[in-house]
Design a protein around this motif. Structure first.
Motif, PDB file in Angstrom:
ATOM      1  N   ALA A 322       0.821  -1.209   0.000  1.00 55.65           N
ATOM      2  CA  ALA A 322       0.000   0.000   0.000  1.00 55.65           C
ATOM      3  C   ALA A 322       0.856   1.260   0.000  1.00 55.65           C
ATOM      4  CB  ALA A 322      -0.935   0.001   1.211  1.00 55.65           C
ATOM      5  N   ALA A 325       2.165   1.692  -3.502  1.00 60.59           N
ATOM      6  CA  ALA A 325       1.093   2.104  -4.402  1.00 60.59           C
ATOM      7  C   ALA A 325       0.708   3.566  -4.199  1.00 60.59           C
ATOM      8  CB  ALA A 325      -0.132   1.211  -4.182  1.00 60.59           C
ATOM      9  N   SER A 326       0.729   4.022  -2.971  1.00 62.88           N
ATOM     10  CA  SER A 326       0.269   5.389  -2.698  1.00 62.88           C
ATOM     11  C   SER A 326       1.388   6.422  -2.762  1.00 62.88           C
ATOM     12  CB  SER A 326      -0.393   5.450  -1.318  1.00 62.88           C
ATOM     13  OG  SER A 326       0.542   5.067  -0.309  1.00 62.88           O
ATOM     14  N   ALA A 327       2.537   6.111  -2.162  1.00 59.19           N
ATOM     15  CA  ALA A 327       3.639   7.082  -2.079  1.00 59.19           C
ATOM     16  C   ALA A 327       4.695   6.856  -3.148  1.00 59.19           C
ATOM     17  CB  ALA A 327       4.283   7.037  -0.695  1.00 59.19           C
TER      18      ALA A 327
END
Length: 426
Positions: A322, A325-327
């Motif tokens: 996660a 994927a986000s940062a």
């Protein structure tokens, strides 16, 4: 002081195919032995180039040291040119011939051909320096009170001759001066700012002591050099001035020894009886290479995870998908997770992490080429730093390594009782 010039011969040096490490090493060793090298000159394999260099340097130096051009092939013309310069001819040196035969029969175990036998030919007027590490002998000449010594260009062979024969001969033959250095390393301050800060100190130095600025990878070494004929008085003066210099730059000082940053880290870890691991993405193992280049690093370095691909970050360093994927891989969140994963999986007291875009491609508007995140920490705390570099891939990698090692140094010092320069702001 005795004047020394070094000539390195080879077209490969001029076109950048081979880096001239010979003259740098020779100058260092000569300096330690009490000699100062006045000039270093790299030239090609041409006859006229070699003759001009011999004539020009002999006119201004006491000792001329030459490396290169002594092999068995047609482009190795140093010996014939030396014969021309010293008005002599080639003869076979029996000791050199026996050395060639021994190397081929007992070490290389290869057939000995006519071309190899020519390695034993030397100018008749020279004193032969036997090669204990190869087939090409060294040659010592004297003309008009000047010493000319020609050695092989193979570094391992040249170093053997310099250590065993050349430097001892020069120390016996020539008056040796006194040279001493004191060096400290700073970080977090530019060369020009340092120069302004210690301007009054530098302007007040006596004539026999000089200050040099040596910037590299965001750090600056300051070196005091004393030269003279006697040691005792100069050493006392040098110590006093070095103490004064250290007090003026203490807020930026990394170490007051002439050692590398990775050696500083090693000393801190040895004193604290602590261990280190690295989790590297953009540096591809370069930080681990620097650390393990230090003898004895096995006492404190456990290992490295080169997590160049995101799947490796997930599998070997337990970076949360996660986060990636986000940062993204180049982010504070990712290097924080990489440090924690390295400490947990490699079982070390400290870990450092790198992730960035080294170039020339791969950048974006949000994260241009040269964007780098680094982190250092232990199992309780991790600190991070974001940087933007503007150089080529190699220099960006080297700068990243230097900065993450310095970040670790500051982290260790701020959270331990280890003594040392405690500059935590730079």
């Amino acid at each position: 002081m005795t004047n020394i010039s070094i000539i390195t011969i080879g077209d490969e040096l001029l076109i950048g195919q081979v880096i001239d490490t010979n003259s740098a090493w020779m100058a260092q060793m000569l300096n330690k032995a009490g000699f100062w090298v006045n000039r270093r000159l790299a030239i090609g394999d041409g006859r006229d180039d070699i003759l001009r260099a011999l004539e020009g340097e002999s006119a201004i130096t006491d000792i001329l040291l030459i490396t290169g051009g002594l092999g068995p092939t047609a482009d190795d013309i140093t010996k014939p040119v030396l014969c021309e310069y010293f008005n002599t001819t080639l003869i076979v040196n029996e000791d050199a011939l026996e050395n060639v035969k021994t190397i081929f029969s007992k070490i290389l175990r290869r057939p000995l051909i006519e071309r190899n036998l020519k390695q034993a030919e030397v100018p008749a007027s020279c004193v032969v320096i036997q090669n204990k590490r190869g087939t090409a002998p060294g040659m010592l000449f004297e003309k008009n009170g000047k010493i000319v010594i020609s050695m092989p260009g193979v570094p391992h062979e040249m170093k053997g001759m310099m250590t065993d024969d050349v430097i001892p001969f020069l120390q016996k033959r020539f008056a040796v001066g006194y040279i001493s250095h004191r060096t400290l390393l700073t970080a977090g301050v530019g060369e020009s700012t340092l120069a302004d800060h210690i301007q009054d100190f530098e302007s007040a130095l006596p004539p026999d002591i000089k200050l040099a600025y040596l910037p590299n990878y965001g750090m600056v070494r300051l070196r005091l050099t004393a030269t003279g004929s006697t040691a005792e008085k100069l050493e006392k003066t040098l110590d006093r001035l070095f103490t004064d210099l250290k007090s003026r730059v203490v807020e930026w000082m990394v170490t007051d020894e002439d050692i590398t940053l990775q050696e500083v880290i090693g000393k801190l870890l040895v004193v604290g009886k602590q261990t280190l691991s690295t989790a590297e993405s953009c540096t591809g193992g370069y930080v681990a290479h620097l650390i393990t280049s230090i003898p004895g690093s096995s006492a404190y370095f456990r290992g490295s995870v080169i997590a160049y691909e995101n799947d490796i970050k997930k599998k070997l360093l337990n970076v949360d998908p996660a986060i990636l994927a986000s940062a993204g891989a180049v982010s504070e969140e990712t290097v924080l997770a990489m440090v924690r994963g390295a400490i947990r999986n490699l079982g070390t007291d400290f870990a450092i992490a790198t992730s960035g875009i080294m170039g020339p491609g791969g950048g974006s508007v949000e994260k241009p080429v040269g964007t780098v995140w680094i982190a250092a920490g232990n199992d309780r705390e991790v600190i991070t730093q974001k940087m933007w570099f503007r150089f080529d891939r190699q220099r960006n990698t080297e700068l990243t390594a230097a900065n993450v090692l310095n970040l670790l140094r500051k982290f260790i010092l701020s959270r331990s009782e280890v003594s040392g320069p405690k500059d935590l702001a730079n």
